[in-house]
Design an enzyme around this catalytic site. Structure first.
Site, mmCIF file in Angstrom:
data_model
loop_
_atom_site.group_PDB
_atom_site.id
_atom_site.type_symbol
_atom_site.label_atom_id
_atom_site.label_comp_id
_atom_site.label_asym_id
_atom_site.label_seq_id
_atom_site.Cartn_x
_atom_site.Cartn_y
_atom_site.Cartn_z
ATOM 1 N N ARG A 251 67.863 100.187 41.209
ATOM 2 C CA ARG A 251 69.109 100.156 41.993
ATOM 3 C C ARG A 251 70.257 99.833 41.059
ATOM 4 N NH1 ARG A 251 69.840 94.716 41.398
ATOM 5 N NH2 ARG A 251 67.964 93.442 41.484
ATOM 6 N N GLU B 279 52.334 85.430 33.376
ATOM 7 C CA GLU B 279 52.783 85.841 32.041
ATOM 8 C C GLU B 279 52.817 84.633 31.129
ATOM 9 O OE1 GLU B 279 56.656 87.657 32.339
ATOM 10 O OE2 GLU B 279 55.864 89.462 33.289
ATOM 11 N N HIS C 100 66.450 80.704 36.806
ATOM 12 C CA HIS C 100 65.998 82.045 36.405
ATOM 13 C C HIS C 100 66.908 83.134 36.959
ATOM 14 C CE1 HIS C 100 62.427 80.315 34.768
ATOM 15 N NE2 HIS C 100 61.996 79.895 35.937
ATOM 16 N N LYS D 234 55.736 94.176 40.469
ATOM 17 C CA LYS D 234 55.777 93.841 39.043
ATOM 18 C C LYS D 234 54.411 94.107 38.398
ATOM 19 C CE LYS D 234 59.085 89.997 39.496
ATOM 20 N NZ LYS D 234 60.383 90.258 38.935
HETATM 21 P P1 ADP Z 1 63.131 88.149 39.271
HETATM 22 O O1 ADP Z 1 62.800 89.577 39.573
HETATM 23 O O2 ADP Z 1 62.576 87.200 40.305
HETATM 24 O O3 ADP Z 1 64.560 87.916 38.968
HETATM 25 P P2 ADP Z 1 62.306 88.443 36.476
HETATM 26 O O4 ADP Z 1 60.942 88.896 36.138
HETATM 27 O O5 ADP Z 1 63.401 89.453 36.378
HETATM 28 O O6 ADP Z 1 62.299 87.800 37.947
HETATM 29 O O7 ADP Z 1 62.683 87.194 35.587
HETATM 30 C C1 ADP Z 1 63.834 86.419 35.826
HETATM 31 C C2 ADP Z 1 64.165 85.600 34.596
HETATM 32 O O8 ADP Z 1 63.114 84.702 34.276
HETATM 33 C C3 ADP Z 1 64.360 86.414 33.334
HETATM 34 O O9 ADP Z 1 65.655 86.897 33.232
HETATM 35 C C4 ADP Z 1 64.061 85.413 32.244
HETATM 36 O O10 ADP Z 1 65.150 84.557 32.010
HETATM 37 C C5 ADP Z 1 62.973 84.588 32.868
HETATM 38 N N1 ADP Z 1 61.650 85.103 32.477
HETATM 39 C C6 ADP Z 1 60.974 86.126 33.033
HETATM 40 N N2 ADP Z 1 59.794 86.312 32.431
HETATM 41 C C7 ADP Z 1 59.717 85.378 31.461
HETATM 42 C C8 ADP Z 1 58.728 85.015 30.508
HETATM 43 N N3 ADP Z 1 57.557 85.640 30.457
HETATM 44 N N4 ADP Z 1 58.998 83.972 29.676
HETATM 45 C C9 ADP Z 1 60.153 83.297 29.750
HETATM 46 N N5 ADP Z 1 61.118 83.585 30.632
HETATM 47 C C10 ADP Z 1 60.910 84.613 31.479
#
Ligand code: ADP
Length: 660
Positions: A291, A200, A235, A116
């Site tokens: 993917r 973040e 999440h 990431k």
């Molecule tokens: P993973 O790869 O572990 O699934 P992601 O980066 O795709 O993690 O994030 C998963 C979820 O977390 C997102 O779909 C969103 O709901 C929440 N999320 C991610 N980043 C943020 C952020 N900066 N602020 C608020 N919610 C977030």
């Protein structure tokens, strides 16, 4: 052209890939662990290869065994599905080295987007907006602390190598940062072998909107519109839809265009998803999944494209058959993920599926299980995806609601009642979605269980009596002495109507239901009960308030009554099984599910207060901290770090303090 495809996955996605491959005339090879020798995905493929014992690390993550299986079976291509090795660049390279076509993007694109932190750096350079944050090399606690202060709390810690929500921690204040960094780093190191973190800004209740992209090796890069996946717990997505409801056209166009730019920036080929969070100020890149996604069927439903067929074609040099203008979005589609899961804390659960019926029509059902299969600790707890499509969102949603309600599953705890409430929720129907939706509407979505009424107890008792009689008749038919009274369960007594007494428990409540024979029916108080003889015949209760018909399923001592509002599970109380049982009060702490002990925080003799973390169990790909239920003294710790424990194992003993 691929002739023989090895599917390096299991469950619903392996079944789904096999379906498209077969339709194209491609031979399919399944791989399976020892636990999956009889699994549905094996039955769906032309042949199968064992790749190792049940734990994923020894089987579905064992790249060497999978490549050997491909060689042995004469496969010329490997589809990794999602999860397991799907985003493992070394595996993609190993496939290429073995002369196999990897059905996925170039290994370098996986590497670029797999971290990431690296993805953020590349996207920043490509002019894609990011959530404000820190993705630097310096991983020192001081550097992370300074970055968090700069970004401003609340912040979100993420594992750089992360996925599946693991290693993610919301931190509200500076004081909470250090312990959150420690536990996120530990979880990330255990899950991904990489403890690096990024930080973040934590956006308050954004939407999760992602774009399906598709590129070929001839310079075409398309987007196949967006999906909204805002309905999440832990999440993680639970309900997804396409298109995202209520987005202005210019915003949708900008999302698509940005996703294409992001994918081009890493030389992407094949199917991928660019994920964004969206709030009132705009949308921000969070990651790219290199993917096929779990939720790809909603895109298939609205575009009419078979994404797996496209993947198979593009992997062998094919050109995408459409231009951007030719890709159309028709109607609306929604997907719900049916999982074995605790309805209150959303933790994955295990168990055996004793009964399973999916809706016959009106929805696409992607599943990898059959009745009798187990949801085990080794793999994901998803049972099926229910997908509904319609000319508009309201129609698609009511089709999905029906599909959820018509799904009947017993033997293990699932999120089905929760999904049923979710898809009928008025705020969801309005399209008022954001990632905090479940939390915001928890009262309606997670209501306290209602007391079970007389009719439900009577329906359950009737099924118990009828099925016992049915089983006895089946036993008599097989026995040498069919007339023996020992095979009779008719409840017949001299000079009196036949009477059956069934004791049933619901939580703390226990009730004896008295059923009297009345011709072919049974009577309990003012209810007349009929049906329920065969396992699929519903039971009907007729009384002064009307008639209620419900399927009732028995498995072991458990009776599941499928009421219109959701299943009610009762326990048949068997007096012969009354024994012991008061151990809990003695302070034994048991494993809630099978797993591995990864940390022990206490030793015999330690005094603890209620809530003290005692040990950490890793199960179903997550960490579970066992805390002290009361103040007391630890008298015995029965396991060591690294031990595997069964569900229900006594982990340690705690002597409650006086007064507890
Ligand atoms: P993973 O790869 O572990 O699934 P992601 O980066 O795709 O993690 O994030 C998963 C979820 O977390 C997102 O779909 C969103 O709901 C929440 N999320 C991610 N980043 C943020 C952020 N900066 N602020 C608020 N919610 C977030």
């Amino acid at each position: 052209m691929i002739r023989t495809l090895l599917i390096a996955n299991r469950g619903e996605i392996a079944c789904r890939i096999a379906r498209s491959a077969k339709a194209l005339g491609i031979r399919t090879v399944a791989v399976h662990s020892d636990a999956d020798a009889g699994a549905l995905h094996v039955a769906h493929c032309d042949r199968a290869c064992r790749i190792g014992p049940a734990p994923a690390s020894d089987s579905y993550l064992n790249a060497g065994a999978i490549i050997e299986a491909a060689r042995a079976s004469g496969a010329d291509a490997v589809h990794p599905g999602y999860g397991f090795l799907a985003e493992n660049a070394e595996f993609a390279d190993a496939c290429a080295d073995a002369g196999l076509t990897f059905v996925g993007p170039p290994a370098q694109a996986i590497r670029d987007m797999g971290s990431k932190a690296r993805a953020r750096a590349l996207m920043e350079a490509a002019g894609v907006a990011l959530v404000p944050g820190y993705h630097g090399e310096d991983q020192d606690a001081a550097a992370l602390g300074a970055a968090a202060a700069r970004i401003g709390y609340p912040v979100l810690i993420k594992a750089s190598a992360g996925g599946g929500g693991r290693g993610m921690r919301i931190v509200a204040t500076a004081g909470e940062l250090a312990p959150a960094i420690d536990s996120a780093r530990r979880e990330a190191a255990a899950a991904f072998g990489d403890g690096r973190l990024l930080i973040e800004k934590y956006l308050s209740r954004p939407r999760h909107v992602e774009v399906q992209v598709f590129g070929d090796g001839h310079g075409t890069m398309l987007h196949l519109f967006e999906r909204d996946c805002s309905i999440q717990r832990r999440h993680q997505k639970v309900l997804e839809e396409a298109p995202a409801p209520g987005l202005p056209d210019d915003l949708r166009a900008a999302l698509g265009e940005t996703a294409v730019r992001a994918a081009r920036a890493v030389g992407y080929v094949g199917a991928g998803t660019v994920e964004f969070v969206l709030d009132a100020d705009g949308f921000y890149f969070i990651e790219m999944n290199t993917r096929l996604q779990v939720e790809h069927p909603v895109t298939e439903a609205v575009t009419g494209i078979d994404l797996v067929a496209w993947q198979l074609d593009v992997a062998t040099g094919g050109r995408l058959p459409l231009t951007q203008d030719q890709v159309r979005c028709r109607g609306h589609a929604l997907e719900a993920r049916l999982c074995a899961e605790d309805p209150v804390d959303f933790q994955p659960r295990t168990g055996r599926i004793s009964y399973l019926r999916f809706p016959g029509d009106g929805a696409r059902v992607d599943t990898g299980v059959r009745e009798g299969d187990a949801v085990s600790v080794h793999y994901d707890a998803m049972i099926a995806k229910l997908v509904a499509h319609g000319p508009d969102r309201a129609t698609a949603l009511s089709r999905l609601a029906r599909a959820v309600e018509q799904t009947r599953i017993a033997g293990l705890v699932t999120n089905q009642p929760f999904l049923a409430r979710l898809v009928r929720h008025p705020a969801f129907a309005r399209g008022d979605v954001h990632t905090g939706f479940i939390e915001e509407h928890a009262d309606a979505l997670l209501p306290a269980p209602l007391p079970v009424d007389d009719a439900t107890f009577a329906l359950a008792a009737t099924a118990v009596v009828r099925r016992r009689a049915h089983a006895a008749r089946a036993g008599a038919a097989a026995a040498t002495d069919p007339g023996s009274p020992w095979h009779s369960c008719s409840g017949w007594r001299l000079n009196a109507p036949a009477v059956h007494r069934v004791t049933l428990a619901h939580g703390e409540e226990q009730r004896e239901v008295v059923l009297e024979a009345a011709g072919r029916d049974l009577v309990a108080a003012d209810l007349c009960l009929s049906g329920g003889v065969g396992p699929d015949e519903p039971v009907t209760a007729a009384g002064k308030d009307g008639t209620l018909t419900a399927p009732v399923v028995l498995s072991g001592q458990e009776v599941t009554v499928f009421l219109p509002d959701g299943p009610v599970v009762l326990a048949v109380h068997d007096p012969l099984e009354e024994a012991g049982g008061d151990e809990e009060a003695a302070g034994h702490l048991t494993a809630p599910m099978p797993g591995r002990i990864i940390e022990i925080h206490v030793a015999a003799g330690d005094d603890v207060v209620r809530g003290t973390p005692l040990l950490v169990l890793e199960a179903m790909k997550m960490e579970h901290t066992i805390t002290a239920p009361v103040d007391g003294t630890v008298t015995c710790v029965r396991y060591a770090v690294g031990d595997l424990v069964e569900e229900g194992s006594d982990l340690l003993e705690l002597e409650p303090a006086r007064g507890e």
